[in-house]
Scaffold this motif. Structure first.
Motif, PDB file in Angstrom:
ATOM      1  N   GLU A  21     -47.308  15.500 -29.342  1.00 61.36           N
ATOM      2  CA  GLU A  21     -46.908  15.815 -30.717  1.00 61.36           C
ATOM      3  C   GLU A  21     -47.938  15.304 -31.724  1.00 61.36           C
ATOM      4  N   ASP A  22     -48.436  14.085 -31.529  1.00 64.64           N
ATOM      5  CA  ASP A  22     -49.418  13.521 -32.466  1.00 64.64           C
ATOM      6  C   ASP A  22     -50.730  14.307 -32.439  1.00 64.64           C
ATOM      7  N   ILE A  23     -51.196  14.667 -31.261  1.00 66.52           N
ATOM      8  CA  ILE A  23     -52.442  15.435 -31.157  1.00 66.52           C
ATOM      9  C   ILE A  23     -52.243  16.828 -31.742  1.00 66.52           C
ATOM     10  N   PHE A  24     -51.092  17.425 -31.478  1.00 68.46           N
ATOM     11  CA  PHE A  24     -50.804  18.741 -32.040  1.00 68.46           C
ATOM     12  C   PHE A  24     -50.801  18.686 -33.570  1.00 68.46           C
ATOM     13  N   THR A  42     -58.051  27.582 -32.864  1.00 65.51           N
ATOM     14  CA  THR A  42     -57.340  28.851 -33.064  1.00 65.51           C
ATOM     15  C   THR A  42     -56.268  29.058 -32.002  1.00 65.51           C
ATOM     16  N   TYR A  43     -56.509  28.543 -30.804  1.00 63.11           N
ATOM     17  CA  TYR A  43     -55.608  28.791 -29.675  1.00 63.11           C
ATOM     18  C   TYR A  43     -54.493  27.760 -29.549  1.00 63.11           C
ATOM     19  N   ILE A  44     -54.525  26.729 -30.363  1.00 58.75           N
ATOM     20  CA  ILE A  44     -53.474  25.701 -30.324  1.00 58.75           C
ATOM     21  C   ILE A  44     -52.444  26.067 -31.386  1.00 58.75           C
ATOM     22  N   ARG A  45     -51.389  26.743 -30.959  1.00 58.60           N
ATOM     23  CA  ARG A  45     -50.378  27.247 -31.884  1.00 58.60           C
ATOM     24  C   ARG A  45     -49.029  26.532 -31.757  1.00 58.60           C
ATOM     25  N   GLU A  46     -48.781  25.925 -30.608  1.00 57.74           N
ATOM     26  CA  GLU A  46     -47.504  25.246 -30.362  1.00 57.74           C
ATOM     27  C   GLU A  46     -47.770  23.939 -29.637  1.00 57.74           C
ATOM     28  N   VAL A  47     -46.819  23.040 -29.685  1.00 59.78           N
ATOM     29  CA  VAL A  47     -46.947  21.766 -28.972  1.00 59.78           C
ATOM     30  C   VAL A  47     -47.194  22.016 -27.491  1.00 59.78           C
ATOM     31  N   SER A  48     -46.622  23.089 -26.958  1.00 61.49           N
ATOM     32  CA  SER A  48     -46.805  23.392 -25.530  1.00 61.49           C
ATOM     33  C   SER A  48     -48.279  23.651 -25.204  1.00 61.49           C
ATOM     34  N   ASP A  49     -49.047  24.170 -26.158  1.00 57.86           N
ATOM     35  CA  ASP A  49     -50.484  24.370 -25.937  1.00 57.86           C
ATOM     36  C   ASP A  49     -51.186  23.019 -25.781  1.00 57.86           C
ATOM     37  N   LYS A  76     -52.614   5.135 -35.363  1.00 57.88           N
ATOM     38  CA  LYS A  76     -52.431   6.587 -35.403  1.00 57.88           C
ATOM     39  C   LYS A  76     -53.477   7.280 -34.537  1.00 57.88           C
ATOM     40  N   VAL A  77     -53.099   8.429 -33.964  1.00 53.84           N
ATOM     41  CA  VAL A  77     -54.068   9.255 -33.251  1.00 53.84           C
ATOM     42  C   VAL A  77     -54.984   9.883 -34.297  1.00 53.84           C
ATOM     43  N   ALA A  78     -56.281   9.543 -34.224  1.00 55.77           N
ATOM     44  CA  ALA A  78     -57.255  10.008 -35.209  1.00 55.77           C
ATOM     45  C   ALA A  78     -58.144  11.118 -34.671  1.00 55.77           C
ATOM     46  N   GLY A  79     -58.193  11.271 -33.348  1.00 59.45           N
ATOM     47  CA  GLY A  79     -59.058  12.279 -32.759  1.00 59.45           C
ATOM     48  C   GLY A  79     -59.088  12.158 -31.252  1.00 59.45           C
ATOM     49  N   ILE A  80     -60.052  12.828 -30.664  1.00 52.39           N
ATOM     50  CA  ILE A  80     -60.257  12.818 -29.215  1.00 52.39           C
ATOM     51  C   ILE A  80     -61.718  12.507 -28.950  1.00 52.39           C
ATOM     52  N   ALA A  81     -61.967  11.670 -27.968  1.00 48.44           N
ATOM     53  CA  ALA A  81     -63.328  11.393 -27.499  1.00 48.44           C
ATOM     54  C   ALA A  81     -63.272  11.414 -25.983  1.00 48.44           C
ATOM     55  N   SER A  82     -64.294  12.018 -25.385  1.00 52.96           N
ATOM     56  CA  SER A  82     -64.192  12.192 -23.943  1.00 52.96           C
ATOM     57  C   SER A  82     -65.552  12.282 -23.271  1.00 52.96           C
TER      58      SER A  82
END
Length: 182
Positions: A21-24, A42-49, A76-82
């Protein structure tokens, strides 16, 4: 579970189902901002994505193919690093990252990428770390430049971005060039 404390405000944690939920919501809030350089918002439209992304990330971690972490800033979730991928035969890891628009300008990403370098060179025993960024993405390019990466070249028209191709600059850091700042 993988966690890594960077300082009193910033830490990394392996993404898990509880982060969906936080990332969404971060993606929704920053969608237009992120779309300038990334095709996937563009492809992230729902929490399920987002849940599917997390499930894939968790499986790839188990399979030793990647390490996707949530950037936690002041709780807080601020982003993604990988490490988007590993080439274990050549001991190369490729770093990718994004930060929500509201978290820009705090020096977060420089600290996060430096931490990933520590993890990559010390724990994963990588010989090389790469970062790729669109040639026109000045903010993203400043991270490896600030950290002393070498600009190794340009990959021409390597990414389709909605209605056009973009070139990427490839940056690299070798283990014997890396300076441990800790």
């Amino acid at each position: 579970m993988f966690t890594y404390k960077i300082d009193d405000e910033i830490s990394l944690k392996l993404v898990d189902r509880n982060d969906a939920e936080d990332i969404f919501q971060l993606t929704v809030k920053s969608r237009d901002y992120l779309k300038e350089w990334l095709p996937w918002p563009t492809y992230i439209r729902e929490v399920s994505d987002t849940k599917k992304f997390i499930e894939n990330s968790m499986q790839n971690y188990v399979d030793n193919k990647s390490l996707v972490t949530a950037i936690i800033f002041k709780g807080k979730v601020a982003g993604i690093a990988s490490f988007n991928s590993f080439d274990w035969s050549s001991r190369i890891g490729q770093i990718g990252y994004f930060l929500g628009e509201e978290f820009q300008g705090h020096g977060i990403m420089t600290k996060v990428v430096r931490a990933l370098m520590d993890i990559g060179f010390k724990e994963f025993r990588l010989n090389k770390i790469e970062i790729r960024a669109a040639t026109e993405n000045v903010k993203s390019r400043k991270i490896p430049e600030r950290l002393g990466f070498t600009e190794e070249g340009t990959l021409r028209q390597v990414q389709w971005l909605y209605d056009h191709f973009v070139d990427h600059v490839v940056y690299g850091m070798l283990k014997d060039e890396w300076v441990d700042l800790n």
